[in-house]
Write a protein that holds these residues in place. Structure first.
Motif, PDB file in Angstrom:
ATOM      1  N   GLU A  41      -4.200  13.562   1.523  1.00  0.00           N
ATOM      2  CA  GLU A  41      -4.280  12.807   2.784  1.00  0.00           C
ATOM      3  C   GLU A  41      -3.311  11.627   2.756  1.00  0.00           C
ATOM      4  N   ALA A  42      -3.294  10.924   1.639  1.00  0.00           N
ATOM      5  CA  ALA A  42      -2.405   9.770   1.502  1.00  0.00           C
ATOM      6  C   ALA A  42      -0.935  10.194   1.485  1.00  0.00           C
ATOM      7  N   THR A  43      -0.650  11.308   0.834  1.00  0.00           N
ATOM      8  CA  THR A  43       0.731  11.787   0.714  1.00  0.00           C
ATOM      9  C   THR A  43       1.288  12.269   2.050  1.00  0.00           C
ATOM     10  N   TYR A  44       0.503  13.082   2.747  1.00  0.00           N
ATOM     11  CA  TYR A  44       1.016  13.739   3.953  1.00  0.00           C
ATOM     12  C   TYR A  44       0.589  13.065   5.256  1.00  0.00           C
ATOM     13  N   GLY A  45      -0.433  12.210   5.202  1.00  0.00           N
ATOM     14  CA  GLY A  45      -0.882  11.529   6.414  1.00  0.00           C
ATOM     15  C   GLY A  45      -1.465  12.460   7.457  1.00  0.00           C
ATOM     16  N   VAL A  46      -2.177  13.483   6.990  1.00  0.00           N
ATOM     17  CA  VAL A  46      -2.797  14.443   7.909  1.00  0.00           C
ATOM     18  C   VAL A  46      -4.303  14.488   7.654  1.00  0.00           C
ATOM     19  N   ALA A  47      -5.020  15.095   8.577  1.00  0.00           N
ATOM     20  CA  ALA A  47      -6.468  15.207   8.480  1.00  0.00           C
ATOM     21  C   ALA A  47      -6.875  16.193   7.389  1.00  0.00           C
ATOM     22  N   ARG A  48      -8.079  16.025   6.912  1.00  0.00           N
ATOM     23  CA  ARG A  48      -8.595  16.894   5.853  1.00  0.00           C
ATOM     24  C   ARG A  48      -8.658  18.355   6.296  1.00  0.00           C
ATOM     25  N   ASP A  49      -8.982  18.599   7.574  1.00  0.00           N
ATOM     26  CA  ASP A  49      -9.023  19.971   8.078  1.00  0.00           C
ATOM     27  C   ASP A  49      -7.643  20.621   7.978  1.00  0.00           C
ATOM     28  N   THR A  50      -6.604  19.844   8.247  1.00  0.00           N
ATOM     29  CA  THR A  50      -5.227  20.342   8.110  1.00  0.00           C
ATOM     30  C   THR A  50      -4.951  20.720   6.662  1.00  0.00           C
ATOM     31  N   LEU A  51      -5.421  19.904   5.736  1.00  0.00           N
ATOM     32  CA  LEU A  51      -5.222  20.184   4.311  1.00  0.00           C
ATOM     33  C   LEU A  51      -6.012  21.415   3.868  1.00  0.00           C
ATOM     34  N   ARG A  52      -7.202  21.596   4.414  1.00  0.00           N
ATOM     35  CA  ARG A  52      -7.989  22.797   4.082  1.00  0.00           C
ATOM     36  C   ARG A  52      -7.262  24.060   4.539  1.00  0.00           C
ATOM     37  N   LYS A  53      -6.687  23.999   5.736  1.00  0.00           N
ATOM     38  CA  LYS A  53      -5.915  25.144   6.237  1.00  0.00           C
ATOM     39  C   LYS A  53      -4.714  25.417   5.330  1.00  0.00           C
ATOM     40  N   ALA A  54      -4.037  24.356   4.914  1.00  0.00           N
ATOM     41  CA  ALA A  54      -2.854  24.507   4.057  1.00  0.00           C
ATOM     42  C   ALA A  54      -3.227  25.120   2.717  1.00  0.00           C
ATOM     43  N   THR A  55      -4.312  24.630   2.105  1.00  0.00           N
ATOM     44  CA  THR A  55      -4.696  25.182   0.802  1.00  0.00           C
ATOM     45  C   THR A  55      -5.218  26.606   0.947  1.00  0.00           C
ATOM     46  N   GLN A  56      -5.816  26.933   2.097  1.00  0.00           N
ATOM     47  CA  GLN A  56      -6.269  28.310   2.316  1.00  0.00           C
ATOM     48  C   GLN A  56      -5.085  29.265   2.374  1.00  0.00           C
ATOM     49  N   VAL A  57      -3.990  28.828   2.966  1.00  0.00           N
ATOM     50  CA  VAL A  57      -2.770  29.648   2.994  1.00  0.00           C
ATOM     51  C   VAL A  57      -2.337  29.965   1.556  1.00  0.00           C
ATOM     52  N   LEU A  58      -2.341  28.942   0.695  1.00  0.00           N
ATOM     53  CA  LEU A  58      -1.927  29.143  -0.703  1.00  0.00           C
ATOM     54  C   LEU A  58      -2.917  30.024  -1.456  1.00  0.00           C
ATOM     55  N   LYS A  59      -4.209  29.899  -1.139  1.00  0.00           N
ATOM     56  CA  LYS A  59      -5.218  30.779  -1.752  1.00  0.00           C
ATOM     57  C   LYS A  59      -4.983  32.217  -1.317  1.00  0.00           C
ATOM     58  N   ASP A  60      -4.741  32.420  -0.029  1.00  0.00           N
ATOM     59  CA  ASP A  60      -4.489  33.765   0.502  1.00  0.00           C
ATOM     60  C   ASP A  60      -3.256  34.395  -0.130  1.00  0.00           C
ATOM     61  N   GLU A  61      -2.291  33.573  -0.516  1.00  0.00           N
ATOM     62  CA  GLU A  61      -1.068  34.057  -1.171  1.00  0.00           C
ATOM     63  C   GLU A  61      -1.273  34.268  -2.671  1.00  0.00           C
ATOM     64  N   GLY A  62      -2.431  33.868  -3.184  1.00  0.00           N
ATOM     65  CA  GLY A  62      -2.719  34.033  -4.604  1.00  0.00           C
ATOM     66  C   GLY A  62      -2.056  32.999  -5.497  1.00  0.00           C
ATOM     67  N   LEU A  63      -1.614  31.890  -4.918  1.00  0.00           N
ATOM     68  CA  LEU A  63      -0.941  30.857  -5.710  1.00  0.00           C
ATOM     69  C   LEU A  63      -1.911  29.875  -6.348  1.00  0.00           C
ATOM     70  N   VAL A  64      -3.052  29.656  -5.684  1.00  0.00           N
ATOM     71  CA  VAL A  64      -4.048  28.710  -6.187  1.00  0.00           C
ATOM     72  C   VAL A  64      -5.438  29.320  -6.076  1.00  0.00           C
TER      73      VAL A  64
END
Length: 82
Positions: A41-64
């Motif tokens: 949140e501090a790094t990107y200045g976005v809402a937590r929901d935005t970060l959840r969507k971003a990390t879900q993309v990486l999970k779906d790609e098998g990266l995390v």
């Protein structure tokens, strides 16, 4: 990194792209935790929901993957299947 809120790429995709680059460049190595939601949140200045969507993309790609109670970790490709 500054999020372009006026551009055609949604903020969650921009965050996912930046985290993916950091993983691929080895800035966040396999087996290591990505920054916490508070840090992101501090790094990107976005809402937590935005970060959840971003990390879900990486999970779906098998990266995390999520480790319960520990955070989100970069998948160690040499450790798959164990």
């Amino acid at each position: 990194m500054i999020i372009d809120r006026e551009g055609p790429v949604p903020p969650y995709r921009q965050v996912a792209d930046d985290l993916r680059r950091k993983i691929q460049d080895g800035e966040i190595p396999p087996g290591r935790r990505i920054p916490s939601m508070i840090e992101l949140e501090a790094t990107y200045g976005v809402a937590r929901d935005t970060l959840r969507k971003a990390t879900q993309v990486l999970k779906d790609e098998g990266l995390v993957r999520t480790v319960q109670g520990m955070g989100i970790f970069v998948v160690d490709r040499g450790d798959e299947g164990s």
